[in-house]
Design a protein around this motif. Structure first.
Motif, short mmCIF file in Angstrom:
data_model
loop_
_atom_site.label_atom_id
_atom_site.label_comp_id
_atom_site.label_asym_id
_atom_site.label_seq_id
_atom_site.Cartn_x
_atom_site.Cartn_y
_atom_site.Cartn_z
N MET A 290 5.55 49.42 -29.82
CA MET A 290 5.22 48.15 -30.47
C MET A 290 4.86 48.36 -31.94
O MET A 290 5.25 47.58 -32.82
N LEU A 291 4.14 49.43 -32.22
CA LEU A 291 3.75 49.73 -33.60
C LEU A 291 4.96 50.06 -34.47
O LEU A 291 5.05 49.63 -35.62
N ARG A 292 5.90 50.80 -33.92
CA ARG A 292 7.10 51.14 -34.70
C ARG A 292 7.94 49.90 -35.01
O ARG A 292 8.63 49.87 -36.04
N LEU A 293 7.86 48.90 -34.15
CA LEU A 293 8.60 47.66 -34.41
C LEU A 293 8.14 47.00 -35.70
O LEU A 293 8.94 46.44 -36.44
N CYS A 294 6.83 47.04 -35.96
CA CYS A 294 6.31 46.36 -37.14
C CYS A 294 6.25 47.27 -38.37
O CYS A 294 5.88 46.82 -39.45
N ASN A 295 6.59 48.56 -38.19
CA ASN A 295 6.73 49.49 -39.31
C ASN A 295 5.52 49.46 -40.26
O ASN A 295 5.63 49.03 -41.42
N PRO A 296 4.35 49.91 -39.81
CA PRO A 296 3.14 49.88 -40.66
C PRO A 296 3.32 50.67 -41.95
O PRO A 296 3.89 51.76 -41.95
N GLN A 297 2.84 50.09 -43.04
CA GLN A 297 2.91 50.73 -44.34
C GLN A 297 1.51 51.14 -44.80
O GLN A 297 0.51 50.59 -44.33
N PRO A 298 1.42 52.11 -45.74
CA PRO A 298 0.11 52.50 -46.26
C PRO A 298 -0.65 51.30 -46.81
O PRO A 298 -0.07 50.44 -47.47
N SER A 299 -1.92 51.24 -46.50
CA SER A 299 -2.86 50.20 -46.94
C SER A 299 -2.70 48.88 -46.19
O SER A 299 -3.41 47.92 -46.50
N ASP A 300 -1.79 48.79 -45.22
CA ASP A 300 -1.68 47.56 -44.43
C ASP A 300 -2.97 47.31 -43.65
O ASP A 300 -3.61 48.25 -43.16
N VAL A 301 -3.34 46.05 -43.53
CA VAL A 301 -4.45 45.65 -42.67
C VAL A 301 -3.83 45.13 -41.36
O VAL A 301 -3.06 44.17 -41.36
N ILE A 302 -4.17 45.80 -40.27
CA ILE A 302 -3.56 45.50 -38.98
C ILE A 302 -4.66 45.07 -38.00
O ILE A 302 -5.66 45.78 -37.83
N TYR A 325 -7.22 49.40 -39.36
CA TYR A 325 -7.13 48.63 -38.12
C TYR A 325 -8.45 47.95 -37.79
O TYR A 325 -9.53 48.53 -37.95
N ILE A 326 -8.34 46.71 -37.30
CA ILE A 326 -9.50 45.98 -36.81
C ILE A 326 -9.21 45.60 -35.36
O ILE A 326 -8.23 44.91 -35.07
N VAL A 377 -4.30 39.43 -43.77
CA VAL A 377 -3.84 40.41 -42.78
C VAL A 377 -2.34 40.61 -42.91
O VAL A 377 -1.58 39.65 -43.08
N ASP A 378 -1.90 41.87 -42.83
CA ASP A 378 -0.47 42.18 -42.94
C ASP A 378 0.24 42.12 -41.59
O ASP A 378 1.37 41.64 -41.50
N ILE A 379 -0.40 42.63 -40.55
CA ILE A 379 0.24 42.71 -39.24
C ILE A 379 -0.77 42.33 -38.16
O ILE A 379 -1.91 42.79 -38.19
N ARG A 409 -3.00 31.63 -39.82
CA ARG A 409 -3.97 31.41 -40.91
C ARG A 409 -4.33 32.71 -41.60
O ARG A 409 -4.35 32.80 -42.83
N VAL A 410 -4.61 33.77 -40.80
CA VAL A 410 -5.09 35.02 -41.40
C VAL A 410 -3.95 35.89 -41.91
O VAL A 410 -4.17 36.82 -42.68
N CYS A 411 -2.70 35.62 -41.46
CA CYS A 411 -1.56 36.47 -41.83
C CYS A 411 -1.00 36.07 -43.20
O CYS A 411 -1.01 34.90 -43.57
N ARG A 412 -0.50 37.04 -43.95
CA ARG A 412 0.03 36.80 -45.29
C ARG A 412 1.34 36.00 -45.21
O ARG A 412 2.28 36.43 -44.54
N PRO A 413 1.44 34.86 -45.89
CA PRO A 413 2.67 34.08 -45.87
C PRO A 413 3.84 34.88 -46.46
O PRO A 413 3.69 35.59 -47.44
N GLY A 414 4.98 34.78 -45.80
CA GLY A 414 6.18 35.43 -46.31
C GLY A 414 6.37 36.87 -45.87
O GLY A 414 7.47 37.26 -45.51
#
Length: 493
Positions: A290-302, A325-326, A377-379, A409-414
């Protein structure tokens, strides 16, 4: 073509500075050969596992016709690398495989062929890999049952074994001819000096596990395992034992495909991170997919707003540790389990002398009113309640739209993404359609979760500004009760 371990190191040159050293104890004399490794993986994530194999081992993996399995070649000097794969549940070395095995129509003839097959198989290389595999890992007592490849619900599994009360240490070497192990880990050379050279020789214990799928076989899994196991016993003079076995021989049958292998994992690798389990704890291998699907990038808030035992954010904090991560849940017991699992991993890392801190915070909250800034939030990645062990299907009709709205609401638009797992597909599809102005579905990976057909949905946050779409004012048909009542909590704990 065979080459020495030293030659291989000389060829790789620059790689040796970054890669672990070759585990061969005698680099000048040890021959290197290539074998085929089979791996069971979460169904639906076979392509993800193949990508990881290519990325970490540098070879192409073949996805099996039988869902949940991949195969790839590995040279013996790189065998240790297969245990570093995070998307595989169990590993085995292939003895032989048949793409179109022609089974006899009658049961007696088909089982007779299994009996004759054992003595015709090329066992030598597979047994050498089994020995090397045992030397690569710490031996934590005797292996227990259930270490074979996982079976899908529509297949049969059986063990052909004989019980034994004696417990013996895991052997370090095996003589193919005699089927015995020696106290110093060396195979017998001359039978005339066997008593003097190996005063503590012990008989190998084994079991055969048959995984069968298909409706055109005249025999059952139990019958195949029994007859093939009896032939293996006669050929090697090993002793059959269901629970305290040294070697597990796998007989995988999927329609006309037959694969014979030897297990390399004692316990499924998906249990690597969790020490405090909950009623719906996800496998770490599924979390990794599941994590690889969203391809986490450095500094992402997940964020995992329904973290349960924290399996997803824990896997992310370990494998994709450049993100933050939260982990949150509305249930205090779940939050405690997550904290305990994080502490367990940190303690284990500290004991090994590595950096123990993990980029993860744990919070108790109301998932429909998250204490998180809008568009920060990024992901978002989570295992949503199926409505079976946790919650109910009826509550999901109110819960899912409210969750998706708050996630939007918490996720970054776009740029924001959500990876959501659920088995309540009809309810989820309706909720996504209601939130169409905020979320766009990219694709779905169909997976098997504890025998249930579920979907992992990858959603893209639209560019719409929260507060300016019709979905923002959506009101549920009733009050969403996200708290677990005392009776449910007693049952869960």
């Amino acid at each position: 073509m065979l080459s020495s371990c030293g030659d291989e190191e000389a060829k790789q040159g620059a790689e040796t500075a970054e890669s672990p050293q070759c585990p061969c104890t005698d680099a000048t004399s040890a021959d290197i050969f290539t074998v085929t490794i089979g791996a069971t993986v979460p169904t639906g994530f076979e392509p993800t596992a193949a990508e990881e194999v290519k990325e970490k081992i540098g070879v192409d993996a073949r996805i099996s016709k039988d869902r949940g399995r991949i195969y790839f070649p590995v040279s013996t000097d790189k065998l240790f690398q297969v245990h570093h794969l995070k998307s595989v549940d169990n590993l085995f070395v292939v003895v032989e495989e048949y793409d179109h095995y022609q089974f006899k129509e009658s049961k007696e003839e088909a089982l007779s062929e299994f009996q004759q097959l054992a003595s015709k198989l090329p066992w030598t290389n597979a047994l050498e890999v089994w020995k090397l595999n045992g030397a690569l890992k710490k031996k934590k007592g005797h292996r227990k049952g259930g270490s074979g490849a996982k079976v899908k619900p529509n297949s049969e599994t059986s063990d052909a074994t004989t019980a034994s009360a004696e417990q013996q240490e895991l052997p370090e070497a095996v003589s193919v001819a005699e089927g015995q192990i020696t106290s110093d880990g060396s195979p017998d050379v001359e039978s005339g000096t066997q008593e003097e050279a190996t005063p503590k020789a012990k008989l190998i214990k084994f079991r055969v596990t048959c995984n069968r799928a298909g409706d055109k076989h005249s025999f059952s899994s139990n019958e195949a395992a029994r007859d093939f196991g009896g032939a293996v016993q006669d050929f090697f003079q090993w002793k059959a034992d269901m629970t305290k076995f040294d070697i597990e021989v796998l007989l995988n049958i999927h329609n006309e495909e037959v694969v014979i292998g030897i297990a390399l994992t004692e316990e499924s690798l998906h249990r690597r991170n969790i020490s405090h389990f909950g009623p719906t704890t996800l496998r770490s291998t599924l979390c990794y997919g599941m994590l690889r699907l969203c391809n986490p990038q450095p500094s992402d808030v997940i964020v995992d707003p329904m973290c349960g035992t924290g399996a997803i954010p824990l896997e992310g904090a370990i494998e994709f540790n450049s993100a933050f991560y939260i982990a949150g849940d509305n249930n205090d017991m779940a939050v405690k389990r997550t904290v305990n699992n994080v502490c367990h991993i940190q303690k284990r890392r500290a004991e090994k002398g590595s950096v123990s801190a993990l980029p993860i915070d744990t919070v108790q909250w109301d998932l429909c009113s998250l204490p998180i800034r809008t568009s920060s939030v990024d992901i978002i990645i989570t295992d949503m309640p199926f409505g079976k062990r946790i919650g109910s299907r009826k509550k999901n009709w109110d819960l899912y739209p409210s969750c998706l709205r708050e996630m939007a609401r918490v996720c970054r638009p776009g740029s924001g993404k959500a990876v959501l797992l659920t088995q309540d597909k009809k309810c989820f599809a309706k909720a996504v359609s209601r939130m169409g102005g905020l979320w766009r579905k990219l694709f779905t990976v169909w997976v098997n979760v504890g025998g249930l057909h579920a979907g992992v949905y990858l959603l893209q946050r639209t560019g719409a500004v929260f507060g300016q779409t019709p979905e923002d004012v959506y009101e549920s048909r009733g009050t969403v009760n996200t708290q677990v009542d005392e009776k449910q909590e007693k049952e869960r704990s």
